[in-house]
Design a protein around this motif. Structure first.
Motif, PDB file in Angstrom:
ATOM      1  N   GLU A   4       0.829  -1.210   0.000  1.00 11.48           N
ATOM      2  CA  GLU A   4       0.000   0.000   0.000  1.00 11.48           C
ATOM      3  C   GLU A   4       0.860   1.256   0.000  1.00 11.48           C
ATOM      4  O   GLU A   4       0.580   2.231  -0.703  1.00 11.48           O
ATOM      5  CB  GLU A   4      -0.945   0.013   1.204  1.00 11.48           C
ATOM      6  CG  GLU A   4      -2.005  -1.067   1.176  1.00 11.48           C
ATOM      7  CD  GLU A   4      -1.502  -2.401   1.710  1.00 11.48           C
ATOM      8  OE1 GLU A   4      -0.400  -2.439   2.306  1.00 11.48           O
ATOM      9  OE2 GLU A   4      -2.202  -3.405   1.513  1.00 11.48           O
ATOM     10  N   ALA A   5       1.927   1.242   0.804  1.00 11.46           N
ATOM     11  CA  ALA A   5       2.833   2.385   0.862  1.00 11.46           C
ATOM     12  C   ALA A   5       3.556   2.566  -0.465  1.00 11.46           C
ATOM     13  O   ALA A   5       3.739   3.704  -0.937  1.00 11.46           O
ATOM     14  CB  ALA A   5       3.840   2.217   1.996  1.00 11.46           C
ATOM     15  N   LEU A   6       3.959   1.473  -1.074  1.00 19.81           N
ATOM     16  CA  LEU A   6       4.629   1.544  -2.371  1.00 19.81           C
ATOM     17  C   LEU A   6       3.682   2.076  -3.446  1.00 19.81           C
ATOM     18  O   LEU A   6       4.082   2.886  -4.283  1.00 19.81           O
ATOM     19  CB  LEU A   6       5.145   0.156  -2.751  1.00 19.81           C
ATOM     20  CG  LEU A   6       6.071   0.089  -3.953  1.00 19.81           C
ATOM     21  CD1 LEU A   6       7.317   0.925  -3.704  1.00 19.81           C
ATOM     22  CD2 LEU A   6       6.448  -1.345  -4.240  1.00 19.81           C
ATOM     23  N   ASN A   7       2.417   1.647  -3.393  1.00 26.24           N
ATOM     24  CA  ASN A   7       1.415   2.133  -4.336  1.00 26.24           C
ATOM     25  C   ASN A   7       1.184   3.640  -4.158  1.00 26.24           C
ATOM     26  O   ASN A   7       1.075   4.380  -5.138  1.00 26.24           O
ATOM     27  CB  ASN A   7       0.114   1.356  -4.167  1.00 26.24           C
ATOM     28  CG  ASN A   7      -0.867   1.653  -5.272  1.00 26.24           C
ATOM     29  OD1 ASN A   7      -0.474   2.016  -6.376  1.00 26.24           O
ATOM     30  ND2 ASN A   7      -2.140   1.502  -4.976  1.00 26.24           N
ATOM     31  N   SER A   8       1.125   4.091  -2.903  1.00 22.29           N
ATOM     32  CA  SER A   8       0.938   5.524  -2.635  1.00 22.29           C
ATOM     33  C   SER A   8       2.136   6.327  -3.112  1.00 22.29           C
ATOM     34  O   SER A   8       1.981   7.402  -3.710  1.00 22.29           O
ATOM     35  CB  SER A   8       0.716   5.765  -1.147  1.00 22.29           C
ATOM     36  OG  SER A   8      -0.490   5.177  -0.730  1.00 22.29           O
ATOM     37  N   LEU A   9       3.334   5.826  -2.862  1.00 21.02           N
ATOM     38  CA  LEU A   9       4.539   6.520  -3.320  1.00 21.02           C
ATOM     39  C   LEU A   9       4.564   6.608  -4.837  1.00 21.02           C
ATOM     40  O   LEU A   9       4.886   7.660  -5.404  1.00 21.02           O
ATOM     41  CB  LEU A   9       5.780   5.800  -2.800  1.00 21.02           C
ATOM     42  CG  LEU A   9       7.122   6.377  -3.242  1.00 21.02           C
ATOM     43  CD1 LEU A   9       7.312   7.771  -2.661  1.00 21.02           C
ATOM     44  CD2 LEU A   9       8.254   5.459  -2.845  1.00 21.02           C
TER      45      LEU A   9
END
Length: 109
Positions: A4-9
């Motif tokens: 999720e964090a990678l997708n947001s970044l």
């Protein structure tokens, strides 16, 4: 790093890249930098056309104006940080929309 964090970044980076490309393209064709002053031309078709452009170009314009103001006007750190957070969130939203559009059209898997 979680997915999720990678997708947001990735959405933030795509949003800023797309905003930068839009503003650079505008500057090439209009021979002046893009800004929120595009909305102050009264009720005209080009004012209404500027709204979708500014929706996606706003993160770049906000950061450009903020960094220029921090250098020239010695703006406080808190103001620069708040503008950076706003531009980052806006970039994440426009990047998410852009990626969703690419997925819906079948360009991304």
């Amino acid at each position: 790093m979680s997915p999720e964090a990678l997708n947001s970044l990735f959405s933030i980076l795509i949003g800023f890249a797309f905003a930068g490309a839009l503003v650079s393209g505008f500057q090439v064709f209009a021979t002046r930098p893009a800004g929120f002053g595009l909305l102050q031309q009264g009720v005209a078709p080009k004012t209404f056309a500027a709204v979708p452009f500014l929706v996606f170009a706003a993160p770049f314009i906000i950061m450009r104006n903020t960094l220029r103001g921090a250098r020239l006007e010695n703006r406080r750190f808190e103001f620069v940080m708040m503008a950076t957070i706003i531009a980052g969130f806006w970039s994440m939203m426009s990047g998410t929309f852009f990626l969703m559009t690419l997925r819906a059209t079948g360009v991304l898997g």
